[in-house]
Design a protein around this motif. Structure first.
Motif, PDB file in Angstrom:
ATOM      1  N   LEU A 118       0.827  -1.209   0.000  1.00 12.17           N
ATOM      2  CA  LEU A 118       0.000   0.000   0.000  1.00 12.17           C
ATOM      3  C   LEU A 118       0.862   1.259   0.000  1.00 12.17           C
ATOM      4  O   LEU A 118       0.503   2.267  -0.628  1.00 12.17           O
ATOM      5  CB  LEU A 118      -0.929  -0.023   1.226  1.00 12.17           C
ATOM      6  N   VAL A 119       1.993   1.221   0.689  1.00 10.16           N
ATOM      7  CA  VAL A 119       2.901   2.373   0.662  1.00 10.16           C
ATOM      8  C   VAL A 119       3.442   2.578  -0.746  1.00 10.16           C
ATOM      9  O   VAL A 119       3.543   3.721  -1.231  1.00 10.16           O
ATOM     10  CB  VAL A 119       4.050   2.161   1.675  1.00 10.16           C
ATOM     11  N   GLN A 120       3.786   1.486  -1.408  1.00 10.15           N
ATOM     12  CA  GLN A 120       4.253   1.597  -2.794  1.00 10.15           C
ATOM     13  C   GLN A 120       3.180   2.229  -3.682  1.00 10.15           C
ATOM     14  O   GLN A 120       3.455   3.106  -4.506  1.00 10.15           O
ATOM     15  CB  GLN A 120       4.628   0.210  -3.324  1.00 10.15           C
ATOM     16  N   ARG A 121       1.941   1.802  -3.495  1.00 11.99           N
ATOM     17  CA  ARG A 121       0.852   2.376  -4.292  1.00 11.99           C
ATOM     18  C   ARG A 121       0.681   3.858  -4.002  1.00 11.99           C
ATOM     19  O   ARG A 121       0.465   4.667  -4.905  1.00 11.99           O
ATOM     20  CB  ARG A 121      -0.448   1.621  -4.002  1.00 11.99           C
ATOM     21  N   MET A 122       0.805   4.226  -2.733  1.00  9.20           N
ATOM     22  CA  MET A 122       0.660   5.630  -2.362  1.00  9.20           C
ATOM     23  C   MET A 122       1.783   6.466  -2.975  1.00  9.20           C
ATOM     24  O   MET A 122       1.554   7.598  -3.434  1.00  9.20           O
ATOM     25  CB  MET A 122       0.659   5.771  -0.834  1.00  9.20           C
TER      26      MET A 122
END
Length: 1662
Positions: A1565-1569
């Motif tokens: 999710l951090v990568q997506r953000m």
């Protein structure tokens, strides 16, 4: 009144009054308002305490009953409301009681009698009350020495009770569970007749009599540990008030440290956990006690004022500082503490070492917390001080390090701690103490590493490597006294390696030998610790870019080690995985260097031993045996090195077209060396064959004895010795490795010339092209015929399984080359050669091997042996199926299908066995193949698998007992693979018409069919051909309609029917699956859909009377009903979608279930209650049938006419049946039977289905302009009223709540519909509107009460949310402004802060949930405006709630996270409606308050997801707000990134725990953000530098897990794309030294991997 006063006062003082009467008089005087005396409360307390003091001082004598009565009286007085009110009013009451003397008495009594006195619980209750009252305890707290004495004695008492628990039954005495004590009764006994006149004035039942009549657990009996906790709280406050820290230190060291340390060890030791449980000591109480113990020790022993004393004692003296050390009697805190801990006698000898080691860890932790932090120059001095304290602690562990004695001499201590220590035989000589010592050392070193007290540069420059020498001596001790069977030994070495690799580097060869090469412990925990140690070693040397040096030492160790066939494998699964991961980060040149080192070792050291030519026929046989042993050892080394070489080459980065020319040449040279080595090894085996023949021939000239020995030896060697097999395995593995790597290099690098292609060209030039055969084909034929191998060494699975597998891999590689070579496709022999190759790889004879024993393989090619070969072979086949299947015959494919099905069936039998994680089995591979999407694309194998299942079904049915003659059974008796579908259909029709079954299955046969069903459910029905699908479906339907359980002669086991119904559940589940297959139309060509419906229902009605469905459990019955309903809905849907004969099929079934005979039977059975299962079943069928019809209304008018006609008939039947079920009965048994099976939820679902039918009919009638009222409206009204009464009155099942909410939604729609009709017809708008508004309010209030019900958990509420949302959607869809205002007022009132302060948290939480669900509902325009005008007020209230609840971590999951989720829902749905950006930007403040630290994985995941979704909503819906408030946004996001890095760091053994997936998901999710920020933030690139700097700073603090790091790195690459060249320069110049190195590594990887790929994509972008 005066007489009463004087009488009682005189009798209390009179020695003539019996003590029993005095106790009764004292009780009366306390509670009676008639007794008036000055300062009565103090007088009575003084009398009681004086009496107890006289008894304990042996100045008064009275019975044990009187003593107990006095204690009970004192206890009741201290706990009475009267005394409490007096103390609150400010009255000063003193308690003259010597508690220390009481504790001494308890301790002496426990020592003598091995148990506490009878009144111990009352005494402890008195002490608890005294210490919990500031007024009563003030006398004791005034004297510090007295408090120390009390704590010491009470701790010692608690320790003794814990240690002697198993020897004496003291549990009930300590916890206050003894028998009730005798107290004064309201009626005196005969012997107390002297005080009859006094007893007459006592009340019949006093307050104390009521208390004494209660059970003992209701009395104020206190636990010893609760008293201790309260006493420690008082003592801690007294200790903090002391002005002299040295005095406190002396008192604690002399009096308290031993009992406190022992008690803490007993509370934390797992051995005493059962004792604490039996004593009813709660875990929270234990935690509180440990916290108090730690606070006492930390504040007393390590205060800031004692820092100077510690420095004087620990730090070494300076030569130029003159006289040092202060006065002769100066305080030496370390010596004092360690002498006390090392002293003997204060605990059991068996506990002493464990207690001492645990205490040392605690002391070091406190020391680091208090003195390990500093700034500037002080910081280094503090670190050195911590180091010298560590040295002292290690010295106390009796490890006898050379470095410890040297350092102790440097500190000039006249006293030695070791004078009172144990002798070495009592300390670390036993295995238990070795384990304890290593655990302690591991913890001490881990704390050292975490605190960062070892600065390598400072230690070398300023302190002459004093720390390095100490750690090196510690490492030498660990290596000189190895303990390879203890996991902590490996972890100690791992921590030392983390401190500085130079610590262990001088003994690197010994380390590699003990930890890697010669470690042979098979225990799982030890293996895990060993693998982590080796992985850490590889990681560190990879970072140092010294991996070749490490491998050079490893090769030296392997060369010097004497190996045998029982040695552990060099590369286990864990070590191999780590090595492959770290080799990816190694430069290719170093990888080639390591490969060259391995080859040099083989050539220079291994091959000469293998080429041993000592054997002449004249030599003694013992010389040849010795030579064979040497060759065997050399062959084992060769195989280990070959496996290592294989792993290195398969893990290196492949060559590319951009690779340097020098690297390409080195790679080509390495491939040539590999080719030469494999050829040389094969030639060695061939030469050995010739030498052996010469030896046998020459032996004929020798004497007979020697000739006989040599002849026998020669025969053995012709079959292949062990060393020859190992050489063959090594040669083939080198050959295969070279072929694979050579091909890969040739594909990816244009500069590289393949050896095989060069060889092919050379051979082509030397031979005549017209008559020569292509070399590649010759190579394959040579492999198939075994040409390169000696005949006697031709491999087999039992003799040389690894060679057998490698040969198959080589053949597969050659097959790939032939298929890819277009020039060879014109050869006529290619198909036959490929078929032979595929059959060789398949090895049908090996596949037909029995699966009696499940084999396990770790996936490493070097670990293939006879016990794992079959798994490796099966893995090779299944992973290359698309390549092999086209070249196999039908028989071969059938063989593979049989193995596949057999292994899947065996998996069910072996499911109870524990399987090693990370290992492969045949059944596991088969299961994954069956579930893979590619399996359906392999048509031949898929069809063969279905046929295998079919034949197994037929085999079971063939063995069944025939109940009557049927065509299908006769077909099954014929041994043929063809199945006549028409005969099966004929028997199905016959069975449901006659109601008789054809076959009777035994329990064993039923279980066999059930296993097949369990496996068949994973098959994709879309992959089945029309023939396969029709056969499987008809067979399963035949099992349903034409078979039954065979009746048993013995009594029926109650568990058997449960198996029968589970069997039907699986059967219907698979039938429903098959209905969704794309070729199901082939079944409907053979039998009509209506016939299938009718046959299924009729057969199940018959089953309800048989063993399969009798006396079943309610959960299993409900699962069965759901499966049947799903099947019926799917079948009806298929009938309608096909569009052929819809009326005939559906009307056929409807006529069957609504016939007059069925209707009369159904009503009769529902009224009598005799056949509850049948009634339940038919109602479920009718409900699912009508729901399927209702879902298809509105397609066409003609279809609507058909469906409405059928719906009318089914609804007309369901109404009377439901009414008859709900009628009250006189027979209670029938009612209980009905309610036990026909649950409330089911009845509600049936009523809802009826109501939906009528609503659908009403809608169709509206289109046709016909107006008819609902037929069963009175029934629905009754359901509605009953639901409102029961939905929130008491705990209810979840299925009932869901059904009730769904019914309320449907009922509200119906009432709304009827009101609309009534308005149009009668124009009674006011009346209708009023009724609807009342209904609206009633439903809304009941929903809110339901959400606030205390018996609903958070999980339950989340399960009910979809139903509640649907209900709210129905309420507000056409609501008026007045109705919606009522809802908004309820919401605003629920968000009041005063409700939260009043403790009504569930009301606030229910309102928050309603807000979240309401925001997702479609609203009329007026209601929508009203909602979003109120939204800012809701957002402000939610922010206040989030900030206040975030202060308490325990409220995170139940309160804070739902608030954040509701806030997110408001923002997401309010896109375009919330116009003021200020309201959105305020959300960042609330998100900043949400804690992400020190949470359990489950709570952390929920909190992370909630905050992330809020930020993601703002990015998507309010990008301008994010740009304007970018710093606030990035601050919240940075907290997410930092928390993921902290939680996702490497933790050793816990990296593979059950919650590791949580942090991996968060990193995704951090990568997506990051990617969304990169897209949105293109207009403010200045902040991208700030984002990168934050990431690098946090990355420098931790070592991330590889999977977490991969996602975070990919994310930060997106931000680096925004950075310009001057930004990169700014980062390199502005970051600190250590952080800059991390950034340089990140940026170089970014440039090499990401930026080049991105620029390549940009070339094709317009």
């Amino acid at each position: 009144m005066a007489a009463v006063y004087s009488g009682i006062h005189l009798k209390l003082k009179s020695p003539q009054t019996p003590w029993e009467d005095k106790v009764k008089l004292a009780r009366f005087a306390w509670i009676s308002s008639q007794c008036l005396m000055p300062n009565k409360e103090q007088v009575l307390l003084d009398w009681c305490t004086h009496a107890l003091t006289l008894w304990y001082n042996k100045k008064a004598k009275f019975s044990q009953e009187v003593l107990e009565g006095l204690w009970c009286y004192l206890d009741d007085v201290l706990h009475s409301r009267k005394l409490q009110s007096l103390l609150k009013q400010g009255r000063t009451i003193a308690l003259k009681l010597n508690i220390a003397q009481l504790i001494d008495h308890l301790q002496e009594h426990a020592d003598v009698h091995s148990k506490l006195p009878v009144c111990s619980s009352t005494i402890l209750s008195v002490c608890l009350r005294i210490f919990s009252s500031p007024v009563l305890s003030s006398v004791f707290m005034a004297k510090y020495e007295l408090m120390v004495d009390l704590v010491s004695k009470l701790c010692s008492l608690a320790c003794r009770q814990l240690q002697h628990l198993t020897e004496s039954p003291i549990t009930k005495l300590v916890t206050g569970k003894e028998e009730p004590m005798t107290e004064c009764e309201s009626e005196p006994s005969a012997k107390n007749s002297r005080i009859d006149s006094i007893a007459d004035i006592l009340p019949k039942q006093t307050e104390f009599d009521k208390a004494s009549s209660k059970p003992k657990e209701d009395r104020h009996s206190a636990n010893l540990f609760e008293v201790l906790l309260q006493l420690m709280s008082c003592y801690l406050s007294v200790q903090k008030q002391q002005a002299n820290p040295s005095r406190v230190f002396t008192m604690v060291t002399n009096r308290l440290i031993q009992p406190l340390a022992l008690l803490r060890h007993l509370l934390t030791c797992g051995e005493f956990a059962p004792c604490l449980t039996r004593m009813h000591v709660r875990q929270q109480l234990c935690r509180d006690l440990r916290i108090k113990l730690d606070s006492i020790l930390q504040f007393a022993l390590f205060s800031s004022e004692l820092l100077t004393s510690y420095k004087e004692e620990l730090l070494p003296s300076k030569e130029d500082s003159g006289k040092r050390g202060g006065t002769k009697g100066s305080l030496k805190p370390v010596t004092a503490v360690l002498c006390k801990l090392s002293a003997q006698g204060y605990c059991e000898p068996s506990l002493h070492y464990a207690m001492k080691s645990n205490s040392l860890l605690l002391l070091f932790k406190f020391f680091l917390e208090q003195y390990g932090k500093g700034r500037g120059e002080v910081e280094e001095e503090q670190r050195v001080l911590c180091f010298y304290f560590l040295v002292k602690l290690v010295e106390v562990l009796d490890l006898h390090l050379d470095g410890c004695s040297a350092l102790s001499a440097k500190t000039e201590q006249p006293e030695s701690v070791s004078t009172e220590q144990e002798s070495p035989p009592d300390s670390t000589s036993s295995p238990e103490n070795w384990s304890l010592a290593l655990l302690a050392v591991e913890s001490l070193l881990s704390q050292t590493l975490s605190a960062g007290i070892y600065n390598v540069a400072a230690d070398r420059i300023r302190h002459n490597d004093v720390q390095l020498n100490f750690y090196r001596s510690l490492g030498e001790m660990l290596l000189n006294k190895p303990q390879p069977s203890i996991p902590s030994w490996y972890r100690c070495l791992k921590v030392l390696l983390g401190l500085n690799h130079l610590i262990l580097e001088p003994d690197l060869d010994k380390l590699l030998s003990l930890v890697w090469v010669n470690a042979d412990c098979k225990e799982a925990r030890v293996q895990r610790a060993r693998q982590l140690m080796v992985s850490s070693l590889l990681q560190i040397y990879t970072k140092l870019r010294q991996l070749p040096r490490l491998f050079a030492e490893l090769l030296s160790v392997i060369e010097q080690t004497s190996l045998d066939d029982f040695c552990p494998p060099l590369l286990s699964e864990g070590i191999s995985t780590s090595l492959m991961a770290f080799l990816l980060d190694t430069p290719p040149s170093q990888g080639l260097e390591m490969c060259s080192s391995v080859l040099d070792t083989i050539k220079n050291n291994i091959l000469p031993d293998l080429k041993n030519e000592k054997g002449k026929a004249e030599k003694m046989e013992i010389d040849r045996e010795q030579a064979d042993k040497e060759r065997e050892e050399a062959s084992l080394k060769l195989l280990s090195l070959t496996q290592l070489l294989h792993t290195i080459l398969f893990s290196l980065k492949t060559l590319e077209s951009a690779s340097p020319v020098l690297l390409v040449r080195q790679s080509q040279g390495l491939m040539k060396e590999l080719q030469q080595l494999s050829t040389e090894l094969l030639n060695l085996l061939t030469k050995e064959k010739n030498d052996l023949k010469t030896t046998v021939i020459s032996a004929q000239k020798t004497p007979k004895k020697i000739k006989k020995k040599l002849h026998n030896k020669g025969l053995e060697r012709f079959s292949g010795a062990l060393w020859e097999q190992k050489i063959l395995e090594a040669a083939l593995l080198i050959w295969y490795t070279r072929v694979e790597v050579d091909t890969l290099f040739h594909i990816h690098c244009s500069k590289y010339t393949s050896l095989d292609s060069a060889l092919t060209a050379a051979e082509g030039e030397t031979e005549d092209q017209a008559c020569s055969r292509p070399p590649l084909l010759s190579h394959i034929e040579s492999l198939l015929s075994g040409g390169p191998l000696p005949d006697r060494l031709h491999p087999s699975p039992s003799c040389s399984p690894m060679s057998c597998l490698v040969l198959k891999l080589l053949t597969l590689q050659q097959m790939k080359k032939v298929i890819l070579d277009n020039t060879l496709q014109s050869e006529s022999s290619i198909p036959a050669l490929l078929n032979r190759s595929a059959q060789f790889i398949l090895a049908k004879s090996e596949l037909e091997k029995s699966l009696d024993e499940e084999q396990v393989w770790d996936g490493q090619i070097g670990n293939v042996n006879p016990s794992s070969y079959f798994v490796a072979h099966w893995y090779l086949l299944t992973s290359n199926l698309p390549l092999i299947i086209p070249h196999l015959s039908g028989e071969d494919v059938d063989c593979m299908a049989n193995v596949l099905v057999s292994s899947l069936l065996k998996k069910q039998m072996d499911s109870s066995k524990d399987q090693t994680p990370g290992c492969l089995t045949v059944s596991l591979i088969s299961s994954q193949l069956l579930k893979s999407p590619i399996f359906a694309e392999l048509r031949p194998l898929f069809s063969a698998t279905v046929r295998s299942f079919t034949q197994r079904f037929i085999g079971i049915l063939r063995e069944a007992q025939a109940h009557k003659v049927c065509p299908a059974f006769l077909t099954f008796q014929i041994e043929t693979s063809l199945v006549k579908k028409e005969t099966i259909v004929e028997d199905i029709l016959m069975s449901y018409k006659t109601g008789e079954v054809s076959l009777l299955l035994t329990d064993t046969q039923t279980k066999a069919v059930e296993k097949l069903l369990h496996t068949l459910k994973d098959l994709n029905p879309d992959g089945m051909s029309a023939e396969d699908l029709s056969v499987v479906f008809l067979l399963l339907f035949f099992v349903l309609t034409s078979t039954s359980s065979q009746p048993l002669k013995e009594s029926v086991d109650p568990s058997e029917p449960k198996g029968g119904i589970l069997f039907l559940v699986k059967l219907f589940s698979i039938l429903g699956n098959l209905l969704e297959g794309r070729n199901f139309h082939s079944v409907l060509k053979l039998v009509h859909g209506g016939t299938l419906l009718q046959a299924a229902v009729s057969s199940l009605l018959q089953h309800s009377k048989s063993l399969r469905l009798q006396a079943t459990d309610i959960p299993d019955w409900c699962d069965f009903i759901k499966a049947v309903q799903g099947f019926m809905r799917s079948l009806v849907q298929v009938i309608i979608i096909r569009g052929g004969s819809i009326r005939i099929n559906l009307d056929q079934f409807a006529s069957y279930v609504t016939s007059k005979e069925m209707e009369s039977w159904l009503i009769a059975e529902s009224s009598s209650g005799t056949s509850v299962l049948s009634v339940h079943f038919l109602l479920a069928c009718l409900a699912s049938f009508s729901q399927a019809l209702t879902a298809n209304l509105g397609r066409t008018k003609s279809m609507d006419q058909i469906l409405t006609h059928i719906l009318t008939k089914t609804t007309a039947l369901m109404g009377p049946v439901v009414e008859s079920i709900l009628k009250p009965r006189n027979i209670r048994e029938k009612v209980s039977q009905t309610t036990s099976i026909l649950s409330q939820a089911f009845i509600v679902q049936v009523a809802m289905a009826m109501l939906q039918n009528e609503l659908s009919l009403l809608s169709v009638e509206d289109e046709n302009k016909r107006t008819e009222a609902l037929t069963h409206m009175s029934l629905y009204q009754g359901f509605y009223q009953q639901i409102l009464r029961e939905i929130n009155s008491a705990p209810r099942p979840m299925d009932f709540l869901r059904s009730s909410l769904q019914f309320l939604s449907t009922f509200y729609k119906a009432v709304e519909k009827m009101e609309e009709k009534r308005e149009k017809e009668e124009e009674e708008e006011k009346k209708g509107g009023k009724e609807l508004e009342e209904l609206f309010i009633q439903i809304l209030q009941n929903v809110q009460r339901l959400l606030t019900a205390p018996w609903l958990s958070l999980t339950d509420i989340s399960e009910l949310e979809p139903a509640v949302q649907d209900l709210l959607g129905c309420l507000v869809k056409k609501s008026s402004t007045t109705q919606f205002n009522v809802l908004l007022m309820m919401v605003v009132d629920g968000l009041s802060m005063r409700k939260l302060r009043a403790g009504h948290c569930r009301e606030v939480l229910s309102t928050v949930n309603i807000i979240k669900l309401l925001s997702c509902c479609p609203l009329p325009e007026t209601c929508s405006k009203a909602l979003w005008l109120t939204a800012p007020q809701m957002i402000s209230a939610l922010m206040v709630f989030i900030r206040s609840s975030s202060q308490d971590v325990s409220l995170m999951l139940p309160f804070t996270i739902p608030m954040v989720m509701s806030l997110t829902s408001l923002l997401r749905q309010g896109e375009g409606n919330i116009t003021n950006p200020h309201h959105v930007s305020l959300v960042f403040g609330a998100l900043q308050a949400v804690s992400l630290d020190h949470l359990t994985p489950q709570v952390y995941q929920s909190a992370f997801l909630a905050v992330h979704e809020a930020l993601f909503t703002i990015i998507q819906c309010y990008p301008q707000v994010m740009l304007n408030a970018a710093p606030s946004f990035l601050n919240v996001f940075y907290r997410l990134v930092a928390s993921v890095m902290q939680e996702g760091r490497q933790r050793g053994e816990s990296d593979t725990g059950p919650y590791c997936e949580v942090y991996l998901q968060c990193s995704r999710l951090v990568q997506r953000m990051y990617s969304h920020i990169a897209v949105t933030a293109e207009s403010f690139t200045a902040l991208s530098v700030f984002i990168v700097a934050q990431y690098i700073t946090e990355l420098q603090k931790v070592t991330l897990r590889p999977d977490v790091k991969q996602h975070l790195t990919e994310g930060i690459y997106q931000i680096l794309d925004l950075c310009k060249e001057h930004d990169i320069k700014f980062l390199k110049a502005g970051l600190q030294m250590g952080v800059t190195e991390v950034f340089n590594e990140l940026y170089s990887n970014y440039t090499y991997y990401h930026k080049a790929q991105r620029h390549g994509e940009d070339k094709y972008t317009v």
